[in-house]
Design a protein around this motif. Structure first.
Motif, PDB file in Angstrom:
ATOM      1  N   UNK A  77       0.853  -1.196   0.000  1.00 35.15           N
ATOM      2  CA  UNK A  77       0.000   0.000   0.000  1.00 35.15           C
ATOM      3  C   UNK A  77       0.886   1.242   0.000  1.00 35.15           C
ATOM      4  N   UNK A  78       0.829   2.036  -1.065  1.00 33.71           N
ATOM      5  CA  UNK A  78       1.709   3.200  -1.165  1.00 33.71           C
ATOM      6  C   UNK A  78       1.298   4.353  -0.258  1.00 33.71           C
ATOM      7  N   UNK A  79       0.211   4.191   0.500  1.00 35.24           N
ATOM      8  CA  UNK A  79      -0.137   5.194   1.503  1.00 35.24           C
ATOM      9  C   UNK A  79       0.784   5.099   2.711  1.00 35.24           C
ATOM     10  N   UNK A  80       1.419   3.928   2.880  1.00 38.01           N
ATOM     11  CA  UNK A  80       2.402   3.747   3.942  1.00 38.01           C
ATOM     12  C   UNK A  80       3.775   3.989   3.349  1.00 38.01           C
ATOM     13  N   UNK A  81       4.431   5.028   3.802  1.00 35.14           N
ATOM     14  CA  UNK A  81       5.664   5.481   3.158  1.00 35.14           C
ATOM     15  C   UNK A  81       6.888   5.055   3.966  1.00 35.14           C
ATOM     16  N   UNK A  82       8.047   5.041   3.286  1.00 39.11           N
ATOM     17  CA  UNK A  82       9.300   4.625   3.914  1.00 39.11           C
ATOM     18  C   UNK A  82      10.234   5.803   4.201  1.00 39.11           C
ATOM     19  N   UNK A 305       5.426   4.599   7.728  1.00 35.84           N
ATOM     20  CA  UNK A 305       4.606   5.608   8.368  1.00 35.84           C
ATOM     21  C   UNK A 305       3.391   5.900   7.499  1.00 35.84           C
ATOM     22  N   UNK A 306       2.282   6.168   8.144  1.00 35.16           N
ATOM     23  CA  UNK A 306       1.105   6.591   7.392  1.00 35.16           C
ATOM     24  C   UNK A 306       1.422   7.949   6.775  1.00 35.16           C
ATOM     25  N   UNK A 307       1.359   8.010   5.452  1.00 35.85           N
ATOM     26  CA  UNK A 307       1.707   9.250   4.772  1.00 35.85           C
ATOM     27  C   UNK A 307       0.596  10.269   4.776  1.00 35.85           C
ATOM     28  N   UNK A 308      -0.563   9.863   5.280  1.00 34.61           N
ATOM     29  CA  UNK A 308      -1.747  10.729   5.337  1.00 34.61           C
ATOM     30  C   UNK A 308      -2.696  10.148   6.376  1.00 34.61           C
ATOM     31  N   UNK A 309      -3.689  10.921   6.779  1.00 33.92           N
ATOM     32  CA  UNK A 309      -4.748  10.354   7.610  1.00 33.92           C
ATOM     33  C   UNK A 309      -5.485   9.322   6.765  1.00 33.92           C
ATOM     34  N   UNK A 310      -5.670   8.126   7.295  1.00 30.31           N
ATOM     35  CA  UNK A 310      -6.274   7.078   6.489  1.00 30.31           C
ATOM     36  C   UNK A 310      -7.000   6.065   7.358  1.00 30.31           C
ATOM     37  N   UNK A 311      -7.796   5.235   6.690  1.00 30.03           N
ATOM     38  CA  UNK A 311      -8.469   4.127   7.355  1.00 30.03           C
ATOM     39  C   UNK A 311      -7.916   2.825   6.795  1.00 30.03           C
ATOM     40  N   UNK A 312      -7.560   1.912   7.677  1.00 25.60           N
ATOM     41  CA  UNK A 312      -7.076   0.614   7.251  1.00 25.60           C
ATOM     42  C   UNK A 312      -7.783  -0.448   8.070  1.00 25.60           C
ATOM     43  N   UNK A 318      -3.424   8.126  11.812  1.00 26.02           N
ATOM     44  CA  UNK A 318      -3.083   9.512  11.568  1.00 26.02           C
ATOM     45  C   UNK A 318      -1.782   9.622  10.775  1.00 26.02           C
ATOM     46  N   UNK A 319      -1.640  10.692  10.025  1.00 24.32           N
ATOM     47  CA  UNK A 319      -0.412  10.936   9.290  1.00 24.32           C
ATOM     48  C   UNK A 319       0.764  10.904  10.273  1.00 24.32           C
ATOM     49  N   UNK A 320       1.796  10.138   9.932  1.00 25.82           N
ATOM     50  CA  UNK A 320       2.959  10.021  10.794  1.00 25.82           C
ATOM     51  C   UNK A 320       2.912   8.852  11.750  1.00 25.82           C
TER      52      UNK A 320
END
Length: 413
Positions: A77-82, A305-312, A318-320
């Motif tokens: 999932x590219x919403x989770x960034x490295x 890290x969550x790159x944005x506020x998101x639902x999983x 939360x972002x971060x």
């Protein structure tokens, strides 16, 4: 005091269970004895709270993912960034994060592309005969002895010699690499201390001196190729070449050391499987895959890290927010693997996550597999009566939250 303030009940072999059926499985995470046998705890986590918010040993709060299906989805999932600088700024960047493992596209694609040419399956396979010679040479040194230290005598030097030759760094410095690597890997928990920073500085200084030698007299090794790419411009920065080489030296042997170590422990604890492999060495490919699944060398993914506020999966992140995948837990998930706690070297090829998943899947996986195959079969051929010299429950597991492996494995030959 344990992380969650509740001491689990640990038997003499280190396996832990919760004191009460009403207590959360999180109470047993990272407590004394957890490292010896984390799998009963993971089983409860998958059942009770497969996506859990908790505090990690270094004091950070974050999410732990323990089920296979969730793990796969997080890893791709590219919403989770490295790239942590996107969350925390450039002040958190170091040479140990300036590589493909801690980057996102398009930087990830550029960095990985420069390195993966040295680890293609075809090129790795061409190294088989040479790796076999290295393995035989290491075991020649213990021939005639009644015992050996598996990690010191074999599991560590084999992959460090191979990665040193690929990179072009002096093999005689392997003991330095081991100290630096163990220290940096161990810094994934709260016990790091000032010595870790000293080791990081020593490692960085060593690389800087070696890069200068390569610039003056480049060869046909991988570091020379990366130096030439850097000097060509726009392909590799000075910081990135440090980061890539540091990653290759550390990751280039850590996975294989623990694949061999954990794999041999599993074999020796399951005599029926050991006999199968001794009677039919052609089973080694499947045996290596089962070793990777059953007690994998990388227990947790590196940080995302969550790159944005998101639902999983119904959880609001939360972002971060820090997100970590428990790879070894996912590889014991009964929804994905039949009889997941059974060690079976003839198991049909499994889609385990020992090398990760998605764009960050370990590019050295073909090399680690080959080294594992050669190491295990050569050990069993040369020393058919090999046995553990002490109970597996007495082995000391390394601290930290990335690699899973023991400090030493005493063997009777």
């Amino acid at each position: 005091m344990p992380l969650w303030g509740v001491e689990p009940d640990c038997n003499p072999k280190g396996a832990c269970r919760l004191n009460s059926s009403n207590e959360s499985a999180k109470n047993a995470l990272f407590t004394p004895g957890f490292a010896q046998d984390p799998y009963p705890v993971y089983a409860r986590m998958r059942e009770e709270e497969p996506i859990a918010k908790l505090m990690f040993p270094d004091g950070q709060f974050g999410w732990m993912i323990t089920r296979y299906e969730d793990a796969v989805d997080v890893l791709k999932d590219n919403r989770f960034i490295k790239d942590m600088t996107k969350i925390f700024g450039n002040g958190y960047q170091s040479i140990f994060t300036s590589n493909m493992l801690f980057s996102d596209p398009p930087d990830h694609r550029r960095l990985r592309g420069l390195v993966q040419q040295g680890f293609t399956p075809k090129l790795v396979e061409s190294m088989r005969e040479h790796i076999q010679q290295i393995a035989d040479g290491l075991l020649d040194a213990v021939e005639g002895r009644s015992e050996m230290s598996l990690i010191d005598d074999f599991a560590f030097p084999l992959p460090i010699i191979v990665i040193s030759e690929i990179l072009g760094v002096p093999i005689e410095d392997q003991d330095k690499f081991r100290v630096w690597s163990n220290s940096i890997i161990g810094a994934s928990n709260s016990e790091e201390g000032p010595q870790v920073y000293q080791h990081m500085q020593e490692f960085t200084a060593y690389l800087g001196q070696w890069f200068e030698k390569v610039r003056q007299e480049p060869g046909d090794d991988l570091i020379s190729q990366l130096i030439m790419a850097e000097e060509a411009g726009e392909k590799l920065s000075e910081q990135e070449i440090y980061g890539v080489v540091a990653l290759l030296i550390i990751a280039g042997h850590e996975t294989t050391v623990n694949l061999i170590g954990n794999g041999m422990i599993s074999l020796l604890q399951h005599p029926d499987q050991l006999r199968k492999l001794q009677e039919d060495p052609s089973l080694v490919k499947g045996a290596i895959e089962e070793m990777l699944r059953y007690n994998g060398p990388v227990e947790f993914s590196t940080s995302r890290w969550a790159g944005e506020d998101l639902e999983f999966r119904g959880h609001q992140m939360k972002r971060g927010d820090l997100v970590v995948v428990a790879l070894d837990s996912a590889d014991r998930d009964g929804e994905q693997f039949a009889d997941p706690d059974l060690f079976d070297i003839t198991r049909e090829r499994s889609r385990h996550l020992a090398f990760g998943h998605g764009i960050h899947m370990c590019l050295g996986a073909p090399l680690a597999r080959l080294e594992g195959e050669i190491a295990v079969n050569t050990l069993l051929r040369r020393f058919p009566n090999i046995r553990l010299r002490e109970d597996a429950g007495e082995l000391e597991w390394r601290p930290g939250m990335i690699v899973r492996g023991v400090k030493e494995i005493p063997l009777s030959l």
